[in-house]
Write a protein that holds these residues in place. Sequence first.
Motif, PDB file in Angstrom:
ATOM      1  N   MET A   1     -30.126  59.925 -61.230  1.00  0.00           N
ATOM      2  CA  MET A   1     -29.807  59.782 -60.095  1.00  0.00           C
ATOM      3  C   MET A   1     -31.362  59.836 -59.279  1.00  0.00           C
ATOM      4  O   MET A   1     -31.679  60.299 -59.633  1.00  0.00           O
ATOM      5  CB  MET A   1     -28.517  60.779 -59.437  1.00  0.00           C
ATOM      6  CG  MET A   1     -28.599  59.791 -58.060  1.00  0.00           C
ATOM      7  SD  MET A   1     -27.292  61.084 -56.890  1.00  0.00           S
ATOM      8  CE  MET A   1     -26.079  60.560 -57.488  1.00  0.00           C
TER       9      MET A   1
ATOM     10  N   LEU B   1     -31.964  59.519 -53.388  1.00  0.00           N
ATOM     11  CA  LEU B   1     -30.825  59.163 -53.153  1.00  0.00           C
ATOM     12  C   LEU B   1     -29.570  60.720 -53.574  1.00  0.00           C
ATOM     13  O   LEU B   1     -28.971  61.157 -52.548  1.00  0.00           O
ATOM     14  CB  LEU B   1     -30.000  58.113 -54.508  1.00  0.00           C
ATOM     15  CG  LEU B   1     -27.764  58.308 -54.270  1.00  0.00           C
ATOM     16  CD1 LEU B   1     -27.510  57.603 -52.903  1.00  0.00           C
ATOM     17  CD2 LEU B   1     -27.731  56.940 -55.420  1.00  0.00           C
ATOM     18  N   ALA B   2     -30.226  61.671 -54.152  1.00  0.00           N
ATOM     19  CA  ALA B   2     -30.013  62.932 -54.311  1.00  0.00           C
ATOM     20  C   ALA B   2     -29.951  63.717 -53.331  1.00  0.00           C
ATOM     21  O   ALA B   2     -29.209  64.655 -52.529  1.00  0.00           O
ATOM     22  CB  ALA B   2     -30.569  63.679 -55.601  1.00  0.00           C
ATOM     23  N   PHE B   3     -30.916  63.208 -52.604  1.00  0.00           N
ATOM     24  CA  PHE B   3     -31.431  64.144 -51.218  1.00  0.00           C
ATOM     25  C   PHE B   3     -30.644  64.312 -50.253  1.00  0.00           C
ATOM     26  O   PHE B   3     -30.171  65.238 -49.232  1.00  0.00           O
ATOM     27  CB  PHE B   3     -32.717  63.696 -50.450  1.00  0.00           C
ATOM     28  CG  PHE B   3     -32.940  64.654 -49.187  1.00  0.00           C
ATOM     29  CD1 PHE B   3     -33.763  65.739 -49.686  1.00  0.00           C
ATOM     30  CD2 PHE B   3     -33.033  63.963 -48.260  1.00  0.00           C
ATOM     31  CE1 PHE B   3     -34.015  66.505 -48.207  1.00  0.00           C
ATOM     32  CE2 PHE B   3     -33.765  64.425 -47.147  1.00  0.00           C
ATOM     33  CZ  PHE B   3     -33.761  65.588 -47.084  1.00  0.00           C
TER      34      PHE B   3
ATOM     35  N   LEU C   1     -26.935  63.200 -50.512  1.00  0.00           N
ATOM     36  CA  LEU C   1     -25.897  63.102 -50.805  1.00  0.00           C
ATOM     37  C   LEU C   1     -25.955  65.100 -50.905  1.00  0.00           C
ATOM     38  O   LEU C   1     -24.940  64.980 -50.769  1.00  0.00           O
ATOM     39  CB  LEU C   1     -25.400  62.576 -51.789  1.00  0.00           C
ATOM     40  CG  LEU C   1     -25.403  61.466 -52.750  1.00  0.00           C
ATOM     41  CD1 LEU C   1     -25.327  60.910 -54.165  1.00  0.00           C
ATOM     42  CD2 LEU C   1     -24.539  60.876 -51.736  1.00  0.00           C
ATOM     43  N   LEU C   2     -27.313  65.517 -50.492  1.00  0.00           N
ATOM     44  CA  LEU C   2     -26.926  66.742 -50.803  1.00  0.00           C
ATOM     45  C   LEU C   2     -25.987  67.356 -49.512  1.00  0.00           C
ATOM     46  O   LEU C   2     -25.266  68.744 -49.480  1.00  0.00           O
ATOM     47  CB  LEU C   2     -28.348  67.522 -50.386  1.00  0.00           C
ATOM     48  CG  LEU C   2     -28.853  67.855 -51.333  1.00  0.00           C
ATOM     49  CD1 LEU C   2     -30.885  68.538 -51.031  1.00  0.00           C
ATOM     50  CD2 LEU C   2     -28.768  68.695 -52.700  1.00  0.00           C
TER      51      LEU C   2
ATOM     52  N   SER D   1     -22.851  67.782 -50.510  1.00  0.00           N
ATOM     53  CA  SER D   1     -22.246  68.703 -52.400  1.00  0.00           C
ATOM     54  C   SER D   1     -22.803  69.851 -51.166  1.00  0.00           C
ATOM     55  O   SER D   1     -21.638  70.776 -52.189  1.00  0.00           O
ATOM     56  CB  SER D   1     -24.450  68.458 -52.475  1.00  0.00           C
ATOM     57  OG  SER D   1     -24.432  67.322 -54.054  1.00  0.00           O
ATOM     58  N   TRP D   2     -23.063  70.470 -50.837  1.00  0.00           N
ATOM     59  CA  TRP D   2     -23.264  71.616 -49.819  1.00  0.00           C
ATOM     60  C   TRP D   2     -21.904  71.617 -49.251  1.00  0.00           C
ATOM     61  O   TRP D   2     -20.911  73.012 -49.667  1.00  0.00           O
ATOM     62  CB  TRP D   2     -24.029  72.009 -48.884  1.00  0.00           C
ATOM     63  CG  TRP D   2     -25.547  71.897 -49.193  1.00  0.00           C
ATOM     64  CD1 TRP D   2     -25.665  72.217 -49.615  1.00  0.00           C
ATOM     65  CD2 TRP D   2     -26.211  71.606 -48.370  1.00  0.00           C
ATOM     66  NE1 TRP D   2     -27.321  71.438 -50.347  1.00  0.00           N
ATOM     67  CE2 TRP D   2     -27.811  70.928 -48.736  1.00  0.00           C
ATOM     68  CE3 TRP D   2     -26.864  71.080 -46.854  1.00  0.00           C
ATOM     69  CZ2 TRP D   2     -28.832  70.763 -48.240  1.00  0.00           C
ATOM     70  CZ3 TRP D   2     -28.009  70.216 -46.435  1.00  0.00           C
ATOM     71  CH2 TRP D   2     -28.768  70.449 -47.465  1.00  0.00           C
TER      72      TRP D   2
ATOM     73  N   ASP E   1     -29.587  71.983 -61.695  1.00  0.00           N
ATOM     74  CA  ASP E   1     -28.652  70.595 -61.099  1.00  0.00           C
ATOM     75  C   ASP E   1     -28.248  71.123 -60.139  1.00  0.00           C
ATOM     76  O   ASP E   1     -28.062  72.245 -59.841  1.00  0.00           O
ATOM     77  CB  ASP E   1     -27.925  71.037 -62.380  1.00  0.00           C
ATOM     78  CG  ASP E   1     -26.555  69.732 -61.951  1.00  0.00           C
ATOM     79  OD1 ASP E   1     -27.639  68.991 -61.152  1.00  0.00           O
ATOM     80  OD2 ASP E   1     -26.917  68.924 -62.981  1.00  0.00           O
ATOM     81  N   HIS E   2     -27.356  70.095 -59.104  1.00  0.00           N
ATOM     82  CA  HIS E   2     -26.714  70.688 -58.007  1.00  0.00           C
ATOM     83  C   HIS E   2     -25.431  70.055 -58.108  1.00  0.00           C
ATOM     84  O   HIS E   2     -25.160  69.399 -59.060  1.00  0.00           O
ATOM     85  CB  HIS E   2     -26.918  69.918 -56.916  1.00  0.00           C
ATOM     86  CG  HIS E   2     -28.971  69.431 -56.907  1.00  0.00           C
ATOM     87  ND1 HIS E   2     -29.361  71.067 -55.954  1.00  0.00           N
ATOM     88  CD2 HIS E   2     -29.675  68.964 -56.989  1.00  0.00           C
ATOM     89  CE1 HIS E   2     -30.807  71.177 -55.842  1.00  0.00           C
ATOM     90  NE2 HIS E   2     -30.998  69.645 -56.578  1.00  0.00           N
TER      91      HIS E   2
ATOM     92  N   ALA F   1     -24.641  64.868 -55.293  1.00  0.00           N
ATOM     93  CA  ALA F   1     -26.087  64.964 -55.617  1.00  0.00           C
ATOM     94  C   ALA F   1     -26.342  65.493 -56.563  1.00  0.00           C
ATOM     95  O   ALA F   1     -27.434  64.859 -57.534  1.00  0.00           O
ATOM     96  CB  ALA F   1     -26.681  66.081 -54.828  1.00  0.00           C
ATOM     97  N   GLY F   2     -25.755  65.768 -57.588  1.00  0.00           N
ATOM     98  CA  GLY F   2     -25.730  66.278 -59.037  1.00  0.00           C
ATOM     99  C   GLY F   2     -25.119  66.424 -59.825  1.00  0.00           C
ATOM    100  O   GLY F   2     -23.890  65.709 -59.464  1.00  0.00           O
TER     101      GLY F   2
END
Length: 353
Positions: free
Chosen positions: A1, A5-7, A9-10, A13-14, A168-169, A173-174
């Motif tokens: 990813m 994009l991962a940032f 989506l954080l 994820s939280w 990983d996240h 995000a992960g």
Amino acid sequence: MPAGLAFLLLPFSWLYAGIMAVRNGLYDRGWKQSEAFAVPLVGVGNLRVGGTGKTPHVAWLLEELLRQGHRPAVLSRGYGRRTRGPRLAGPADSAATVGDEPWQYYEQFGPRGVPVAVAEARRLGVALLLHAHPETTVVVLDDAYQHRAVRPALNLLLTEWARPFYADHVLPAGRLRESRAGAHRADVIIVTKSPPGAPAAARAAVARRIGRYARPGAPVLFSTYAYGPPRALAAAAGPPAPAGPALLLTGIAQPGPLRRHLEGLGYEIACHADFPDHHAFRPADFAALRAHWRPGWPIFTTTKDAARLADPALAAALAGLPLYTIAVQAALDAGAAAGLRARLPAPPGPRPA
């Protein structure tokens, strides 16, 4: 990813990690109940979505438990099956009715008296196994680390060397199913697919990073993959060429190690038909494979994929293709194997005369 994009989506994820933390807290405090059974349960699972090598490690455990004199059984969810509810695997079943991994267990261990069951609710699956097979002395739970409704006597957490959970996240995000803190529930952590001969310093560095999340005293062990010789799916097929052009057909989460193994043997992978994990093969999937294949070229696949390729609906599409399976086993060095054996449930004592 992509990192950007991962940032973005954080925050999601939280939120997901928070929901899972609340759920785990309810179980940890006893506000949600985990059921124990008359026989010990050994759980095998991971924090990450995707293949970390659970199937070879479950097989390792079953071999060891049999060697010790146990009467083991194995329980899986049965992901990808076309049935629902608790079900005991039997001769009339297939990968379609119980799932590809449980069908592997049944084919490998069923003839040795190991019952195999599938159930979305593991509590119901354990009850079914113990009712149908009261001689069972231990149940191995395949992929049940997040299934808190049952309480294992021993919880094994697997994480890949190339994709450790601490790097990983949480989804989306992960690829983690819950936060890294979930490693604290593990009694043993196994780093799978480790490079053979990895330097002690590199292993120690991985163990230290895992130790930030593991419970005190939980050992960190390392395992590698050991590949078996090619086995023809069709009885009429002869041995494959020892090297040269070949095709690879996979529907597993992490086909990279198998491809590297074949390339290390001298095969040039002219085409890799790479499908998603647990892919339900269809006749149309093999048209492109045939377009790349040339007479004399072997086609390699995994034992897990072979369970789904046995579907009679695929027989015509596969006719004439020289398919060979490559079995994979989990290999632990002597120290790691001894450490894991020491934590397994004690074997049953001698039966009264």
